[in-house]
Design a protein around this motif. Structure first.
Motif, short mmCIF file in Angstrom:
data_model
loop_
_atom_site.label_atom_id
_atom_site.label_comp_id
_atom_site.label_asym_id
_atom_site.label_seq_id
_atom_site.Cartn_x
_atom_site.Cartn_y
_atom_site.Cartn_z
N LEU A 538 0.80 -1.09 -0.09
CA LEU A 538 -0.15 0.04 -0.13
C LEU A 538 0.95 1.27 0.01
N ALA A 539 1.90 1.04 -0.81
CA ALA A 539 2.87 2.36 -0.70
C ALA A 539 2.28 3.45 -1.26
N ILE A 540 1.35 3.74 -2.28
CA ILE A 540 0.76 4.99 -2.73
C ILE A 540 -0.41 5.49 -1.74
N HIS A 541 -1.13 4.61 -1.08
CA HIS A 541 -1.92 4.86 -0.17
C HIS A 541 -1.44 5.55 1.08
N ARG A 542 -0.33 4.99 1.55
CA ARG A 542 0.59 5.35 2.76
C ARG A 542 1.24 6.75 2.43
N LEU A 543 1.92 6.71 1.21
CA LEU A 543 2.45 8.33 0.95
C LEU A 543 1.46 9.16 0.62
N GLY A 544 0.25 8.84 0.21
CA GLY A 544 -0.69 10.10 0.10
C GLY A 544 -1.13 10.44 1.48
N GLY A 545 -1.36 9.30 2.27
CA GLY A 545 -1.68 9.60 3.60
C GLY A 545 -0.80 10.36 4.41
N ARG A 546 0.63 10.18 3.96
CA ARG A 546 1.61 10.83 4.86
C ARG A 546 1.63 12.36 4.22
N SER A 547 1.42 12.50 2.99
CA SER A 547 1.24 13.84 2.29
C SER A 547 0.20 14.42 3.20
N LEU A 548 -1.09 13.97 3.34
CA LEU A 548 -2.24 14.74 3.76
C LEU A 548 -1.86 15.03 5.39
N ILE A 549 -1.50 14.00 6.03
CA ILE A 549 -0.87 14.13 7.25
C ILE A 549 -0.04 15.50 7.59
N ARG A 550 0.92 15.52 6.67
CA ARG A 550 1.79 16.82 6.92
C ARG A 550 1.25 17.99 6.46
N SER A 551 0.35 18.10 5.54
CA SER A 551 -0.54 19.23 5.19
C SER A 551 -1.27 19.73 6.40
N LEU A 552 -2.11 18.78 7.15
CA LEU A 552 -2.87 18.97 8.40
C LEU A 552 -1.93 19.58 9.54
N GLU A 553 -0.81 19.05 9.69
CA GLU A 553 0.15 19.36 10.73
C GLU A 553 0.55 20.77 10.44
N ARG A 554 0.80 21.34 9.32
CA ARG A 554 1.20 22.84 8.64
C ARG A 554 -0.01 23.55 9.17
N GLU A 555 -1.32 23.15 8.77
CA GLU A 555 -2.41 24.14 9.04
C GLU A 555 -2.54 24.29 10.56
N GLU A 556 -2.15 23.18 11.53
CA GLU A 556 -2.19 23.55 12.91
C GLU A 556 -1.23 24.65 13.40
N GLN A 557 -0.13 25.08 12.60
CA GLN A 557 0.69 26.01 13.01
C GLN A 557 0.16 27.45 12.60
N ASP A 558 -0.98 27.49 11.76
CA ASP A 558 -1.65 28.71 11.54
C ASP A 558 -2.40 29.34 12.59
N ASP A 559 -2.45 30.67 12.88
CA ASP A 559 -3.10 31.26 13.84
C ASP A 559 -4.81 31.19 13.47
N GLY A 560 -5.46 30.73 14.63
CA GLY A 560 -6.97 30.79 14.39
C GLY A 560 -7.43 29.43 13.96
N ALA A 561 -6.44 28.42 13.74
CA ALA A 561 -6.70 26.99 13.35
C ALA A 561 -7.50 26.38 14.37
#
Length: 803
Positions: A538-561
């Motif tokens: 499930l390499a494609i699933h997991r790398l896709g999941g990793r990409s989405l996780i990193r995007s959400l973690e970046r959103e957490e850094q934003d003010d007002g999130a």
């Protein structure tokens, strides 16, 4: 320094006996399964730990260990819950694993393991998935390092990580077996390696599946690098991967996932064009920049290589540009209060300051200079381009990357990691968040060549305005939008396809990617089968999941999130995909009973430091070194006090087979580098840089003599580069040719005749020179080239000069 892998309570390695690696490549991504086999050869039980760094961008998705007869597998849980379960197991006398990402950097994992009985074996297996990097010849590279890249932690935290797998005096004490299977939508043309390989075996008539392995008896004494070549590398491709059989429909792992590979081709007309901008060079001047580039003979200090490179950059800028230079350590300074227009006068001022630069500014604190730079107003029609050079890590990597991302709309960031201690998370993150390009410079790599490649990216148009059309497909995008791509870069787009949609459409799907390149609007389309391939890990699933996780973690850094909602989503995705995150950790359970395995456990932190002290040396903990063969440390060091925020702990030291005053050039106490003298060392405390004769590279000497407009003047220094006198050169000057034109033509002939292998370094200087010569309307240009060839002993054709 200590070795990676299983370690005793005395921080001695448990003997490593065998490594088995299975590589599964799907298009541009790979699943890597590594099993390391150890044996306790002592008469008593060993309490052990396992520490390792992950390649940048890799996603760890499975970990297991077989200790004696007990097999334990790890599963992802919310981090606090995992820690509580781990502590409960310890307090009740049970054995457990805890594996989590480093708080400082996402590319380091720490694992707490249990005990290994005497004469018993242990097998540690971990699986990770990774995107393969694209090389200049369009091949895809996979690297299995024989020496793991070191990672350095703040002084005083005791959190240093791993170093290397060492070899004994009789050779590498363990064996390696390595097998790779490759599949791709496009036919495989060849698989190459610097290590001996068995013949490539194709598994189907279309040549889209193949298998290869290392030749028997390979000694794992150097990195194993595999290069995979496909037909039509620039063609848009898509691979659909089936979801997990036990996955619930509508979830990330239950639905099929698709990976689209976008690797645009750049026409020659685009490659030859340049544009102006504002160029801001940010140079690490912390103490460790005084260390050598590598441990071999003739190694220059990092600061010397950086200064030579900065000189080359300044000479290569196009007229009409703006620029500034910042140096940073515990504090920062700039050459000019704000960016200035590029001219002969401003370039001369900058070159003078570059020659005076030293590695004397303490620790590595990059956040404050970046804040200052981003506060400076933008110059209309001159996009800001940051070039950041550093050899270490910073303790606030996430804050730095958040700042770069916040300002990504009006600048690009090109980053350069110098030496083996540079953090891949920081260097790669700067480029990814700043829509730029990352380079790592280590060993005997020439810094100038890699930096000029990035300057070419900065001066050339990039692929922009990228959009996708998913015709009649219902999907959820997993990867963030692509802002820009440079020549030689590739983007992978991940998406979750709706299961019902794929079942109804048994034929094919279609995706189009549209973008702008220069003045052109281009569209690429791919038709692909909606019948999913087997889910190899499930390499494609997991790398896709990793990409989405990193995007959400970046959103957490934003003010007002909504931080709690984002955290809950990250934990959910992490547990689904088995990919760790900043909010989850791997906790091990017994595979058979689901209970923790009984046994004592002592957790320990690992330091990457080693020093051999003389009598007057300060305590060992005050020095950190990169993993090299044992080195001797000279006397006359100074007492030190560690600075709590210091991240720049790379302190390789040279062997002392030279006079004392020269052997100390790479030795600087932590207190000085961390601002222990108020941010800068007093001059008496700075070890002076002295070399045998500091022979000047004639190429660098020629570069230093070029004027901002692109021409050279006929001087004795110019003649010295060619091994002539100024009188001899002027004696042969053709009629009606001005001395500066003659000097510039001779410089171009010499570059093409003697330095063609380094053309990537001087190509922009030559372009400026050619543009200047064209303004001079030289009437007997062919005669000049003929006489110049005869005088310099070259045979360069006039057409080759680009005139």
């Amino acid at each position: 320094m200590v070795n990676c892998g299983l370690l005793t309570t005395k921080k001695e390695p448990v003997p490593l006996k065998h490594i088995e690696v299975d590589l599964q490549v799907q298009g541009h991504v790979a699943t890597v399964t590594s099993t390391l086999q150890y044996k306790n050869e002592e008469e008593h039980a060993l309490e052990a730990i396992f520490v390792f760094p992950m390649p940048s961008g890799a996603a760890l998705c499975q970990f297991s260990a077989k200790i004696a007869d007990q097999e334990i597998v790890a599963e992802v849980q919310e981090k606090q819950e995992a820690r509580e379960q781990y502590d409960d197991a310890l307090s009740s006398g049970q054995q457990a694993f805890l594996l989590e990402e480093s708080e400082e950097s996402v590319d380091v994992f720490r694992l707490s393991v249990g005990s290994l009985p005497p004469h018993q074996s242990a097998a540690v297996t971990f699986i990770y998935i990774i995107e393969l990097s694209v090389q200049a010849d369009h091949s895809l590279q996979f690297c299995l390092p024989a020496v793991l890249n070191p990672r350095y932690s703040p002084a005083g935290t005791g959190g240093g990580i791993v170093s290397e797998i060492t070899s004994s005096s009789t050779g590498v004490p363990y064996s390696l077996s390595f097998t790779a299977q490759v599949s791709s939508p496009n036919p495989i043309t060849k698989v190459e390696s610097k290590c001996p390989l068995e013949p490539l075996t194709f598994l189907n008539t279309e040549h889209t599946k193949a298998k290869v392995s290392l030749s028997a008896g390979h000694k794992f004494d150097r990195d194993v690098e595999l290069y995979v070549y496909y037909q039509n590398p620039h063609q848009l491709t898509a691979i659909v991967e089936a979801g997990a059989p036990e996955g619930q429909q509508g979830t990330l792992m239950g639905d099929p996932a698709v990976m689209v590979s976008f690797y645009p081709e750049f026409p020659e007309s685009v490659m030859s064009s340049t544009s102006c901008g504002e160029f801001v060079f940010v140079m690490d001047r912390s103490g460790s920049m005084d260390c050598s580039m590598h441990n071999g003979q003739g190694a220059q200090p990092r600061i010397k290589c950086a200064k030579d490179t900065l000189l080359l950059l300044l000479k290569s800028l196009p007229m009409g540009s703006y620029f500034n230079v910042y140096g940073f350590g515990s504090n920062f300074e700039s050459f000019f209060p704000k960016s200035v227009q590029y001219s002969q006068d401003t370039m001369d001022q900058a070159v003078k300051r570059v020659n005076e630069m030293q590695a004397n500014m303490g620790g590595t604190e990059i956040l404050r200079p970046l804040i200052h730079i981003y506060k400076q107003p933008c110059i209309p029609n001159h996009p800001k381009q940051l070039f950041i050079f550093t050899d270490g890590e910073v303790g606030n990597t996430k804050d730095v990357l958040h700042l770069v991302r916040e300002n990504a709309d009006f600048h690009r960031c090109f980053s350069f990691g110098i030496g083996e201690g540079a953090s891949s998370a920081l260097i790669t993150g700067l480029a990814e968040n700043g829509s730029g390009h990352a380079q790592f410079i280590s060993g005997t790599d020439r810094m100038q060549a890699k930096v000029m490649q990035s300057l070419r990216f900065a001066l050339q148009p990039a692929v922009t305005d990228i959009s996708e059309d998913w015709t009649d497909l219902s999907f959820t995008r997993l990867s963030p939008p692509i802002k820009a791509l440079f020549h030689g870069q590739r983007a992978l787009i991940y998406a979750q396809l709706k299961g019902e949609d794929c079942q109804k459409r048994e034929t094919s799907g279609k995706i189009s990617v549209r973008y702008h390149l220069g003045d052109q609007e281009i569209s690429n389309t791919v038709h692909f089968s909606l019948k999913p391939i087997e889910n190899r890990g499930l390499a494609i699933h997991r790398l896709g999941g990793r990409s989405l996780i990193r995007s959400l973690e970046r959103e957490e850094q934003d003010d007002g999130a909504d931080k709690e909602a984002l955290k809950a989503r990250v934990v959910e995705l992490s547990k689904q995909s088995g990919v760790s995150s900043s909010h989850t950790a791997f906790i091990a359970v017994n595979k058979g009973s689901g209970q923790a395995v009984k046994g004592p456990l002592v957790t320990r932190r690992i330091h990457t430091m080693r020093a051999m002290m003389c009598k007057s040396s300060p305590p060992m903990a005050n020095y950190f070194v990169t993993p090299h063969p044992p080195l001797r440390l000279c006397l006359n060091t100074m007492p030190t006090v560690q600075h709590p925020t210091e991240r720049d702990n790379c302190m390789p030291m040279r062997k002392c087979g030279m006079p004392m005053k020269k052997s100390l050039k790479c030795l600087m106490p932590m207190s000085a580098r961390a601002g222990g003298f108020g941010g800068a060392m007093p001059s008496a405390a700075i070890p002076k840089l002295e070399t045998s004769d500091d022979l000047v590279d004639p190429l660098l000497q020629l570069i230093s003599l070029q004027k901002a407009l692109g021409c050279w003047e006929m001087t004795s220094s110019m003649a010295e580069v060619f091994g002539k006198t100024e009188q001899v050169l002027m004696k042969h000057i053709p009629e009606q040719v001005k001395p500066d034109v003659w000097a510039t033509l001779l410089a171009l002939i010499w570059l093409h005749g003697f330095k063609i292998d380094a053309q990537v370094e001087w190509q922009f200087l030559a372009m400026k020179a050619i543009a200047w010569i064209r303004t001079q309307k030289v009437v007997n240009q062919s005669e000049c080239v003929r006489v110049g060839n005869s005088l310099l002993g070259c045979q360069v054709e006039e057409d080759a000069l680009g005139l």
